[in-house]
Design an enzyme around this catalytic site. Structure first.
Site, PDB file in Angstrom:
ATOM      1  N   HIS A 191       1.208   3.837   2.361  1.00 49.30           N
ATOM      2  CA  HIS A 191       1.315   2.816   1.317  1.00 49.30           C
ATOM      3  C   HIS A 191       1.021   1.485   2.021  1.00 49.30           C
ATOM      4  CE1 HIS A 191       4.325   5.841  -0.020  1.00 49.30           C
ATOM      5  NE2 HIS A 191       4.000   5.491  -1.247  1.00 49.30           N
ATOM      6  N   ASP A 204       3.806   0.182   4.103  1.00 45.73           N
ATOM      7  CA  ASP A 204       4.232   0.970   5.271  1.00 45.73           C
ATOM      8  C   ASP A 204       3.552   0.439   6.529  1.00 45.73           C
ATOM      9  OD1 ASP A 204       5.355   2.709   3.399  1.00 45.73           O
ATOM     10  OD2 ASP A 204       3.676   4.118   3.482  1.00 45.73           O
TER      11      ASP A 204
END
Ligand code: XLS
Ligand code: CA
Ligand code: CA
Length: 438
Positions: free
Chosen positions: A100, A103
């Site tokens: 993501h 992240d």
């Protein structure tokens, strides 16, 4: 500071009799199965969020897993985190990863900061990819953690929130393209509802489809040739999520003319939350020409939530790989371990052991699936079970040559019809026989 990784050796295949915990017992990357290397059949990917970000926090306690990466600034820490990610993948021989936006990049205090951070960190990650040959399986945007998304992102009742989601998705698409990703995932994090008393489902679903069309148009215009995936999940975090299961999502895609562009990213634990088996969801995707990629994990059937455990149930991995082989294998997709170690498994060695367990379980699954196909008893049974549709009246039904009146005329002349046995227990024993040839 994250430590313990340096001491871990390269993980190699040692075979089923090895007692060395830091070795593969079944995953032998270069072994040929059905004309392909095992590693190309399995296409394992590391999930950045669970492996590098999740710290074991649960509603009853703070984190137990060290996630303090080296560095003074958030960006320095993000770069150290990437170094750790690539070292883990290299030690395990994992050739793909998934992320993501937040992240890999520090979220910062605004979308503008996130965008700039994403640009900087993807430059850095690209150098690691070039050095190691590790590739991006898919990217996605986290449009569910920030408080602005509490009522949804693409299905938010507020247009400004919808616009923020669009901005995040655009930047995550740019990052995916820059890193050569072959997929982009939509998981409907908070795209659902808590109560119908405050919800306009009709508009929310139309808007979600609008966002997907805009994303496809943008990505294709930028030259993205990979797959778009929807990852079904019935609940959690919202009570009712719109992307409930594969059948629901296929209906949505057809209604909104998106079917051509989207495939499924199927997660084992989401299947069981929807009241299905993992195999059911994969099979539904396959027969609807929508099989794409897999988030490999398992749930705990005694618990009603998404436990995201590393997969060790070989019945499930075998039946999963049977579907994958029947779908012709992965093209742009792969097996992403969307799985996290338990809160009490807090060391770096635990993470490595968890991946070994998952990879070995899928390697075993692949070998068993191959055996099921080569053995042929199960496939032959299914073919014979439907053989009455190959000739005579059955062939006419399939060719759509019969009317209800024709069938009435035919049926009235039949002697008593006796239905045939489904032989479920026999087939289950064949499966056991193939799995456990001691
Ligand atoms: C959560 C989902 C999520 C997606 C990517 O349950 O599994 O991690 O895979 O947003
Ligand atoms: Ca997932
Ligand atoms: Ca999950």
């Amino acid at each position: 500071m994250v430590n313990g990784l340096k001491e871990i050796p390269q993980i190699n295949f040692e075979g089923k009799d090895s007692k060395n915990p830091l070795s593969f017992k079944y995953y032998n990357p270069d072994e040929i199965i059905q004309g392909k290397k095992m590693k190309d059949y399995l296409k394992f990917a590391l999930s950045y969020w669970h492996t590098l970000c999740g710290d074991g926090t649960d509603p009853f306690g703070v984190g137990t897993i060290d996630r303090d990466y080296a560095g003074q600034t958030e960006m320095e820490k993000a770069k150290s985190k990437a170094d750790v990610a690539f070292e883990i993948m290299q030690k395990l021989g994992i050739e793909y990863f998934c992320f993501h936006d937040v992240d890999i990049a520090p979220a910062g205090n605004s979308l503008k900061e996130l965008k700039a951070n994403l640009e900087e960190i993807t430059d850095y990650i690209k150098t690691l990819m070039d050095k190691t040959g590790i590739k991006l399986l898919w990217g996605t945007a986290n449009c569910f953690s920030h408080p602005r998304y509490m009522n949804g992102a693409g299905t938010s009742p507020q247009a400004d929130v919808f616009a923020c989601a669009a901005a995040q998705i655009k930047n995550a698409i740019d990052a995916t393209i820059k890193l050569g990703g072959t997929g982009y995932v939509f998981w409907g994090g908070r795209e659902g509802y808590e109560t119908l008393l405050n919800t306009d489902i009709d508009l929310e679903l139309d808007n979600m489809a609008r966002l997907m069309h805009m994303t496809v148009d943008y990505a294709r215009a930028q030259g993205f040739e990979g797959d778009f995936y929807i990852e079904p999940k019935p609940k959690e975090p919202t009570k009712h999520q719109y992307d409930f299961d594969v059948a629901t999502v296929v209906g949505f895609l057809r209604k909104y003319n998106l079917k051509r562009e989207f495939k499924m990213n199927i997660e084992a634990n989401h299947a069981t939350l929807a009241g299905h088996t993992f195999q059911h969801e994969l099979h539904m995707a396959r027969v609807n020409n929508a099989f794409g990629s897999i988030d490999a994990n398992q749930g705990d059937l005694l618990l009603g939530w998404d436990t995201d455990q590393f997969p060790t149930n070989v019945y499930e991995t075998a039946l999963c790989m049977l579907e994958v082989i029947k779908a012709g294998g992965f093209t742009n997709g792969g097996l992403n371990f969307d799985a996290k170690v338990r809160r009490a498994s807090y060391t770096m060695e635990d993470i490595i052991l968890a991946y070994i367990a998952g990879m070995d379980s899928f390697a075993l699954g692949l070998k068993i699936a191959n055996k099921i196909i080569e053995d042929g008893r199960i496939d032959e049974f299914v073919t014979n079970r439907y053989s009455s549709y190959k000739t005579g009246i059955g062939a006419d039904i399939v060719a759509e040559k019969t009317t209800l009146e024709d069938l009435e005329k035919y049926a009235l002349e039949l002697p008593e019809v006796i239905a045939e046995s489904g032989k479920q227990e026999y087939l289950e024993s064949v499966l056991n026989n193939l799995m456990f040839s001691l």
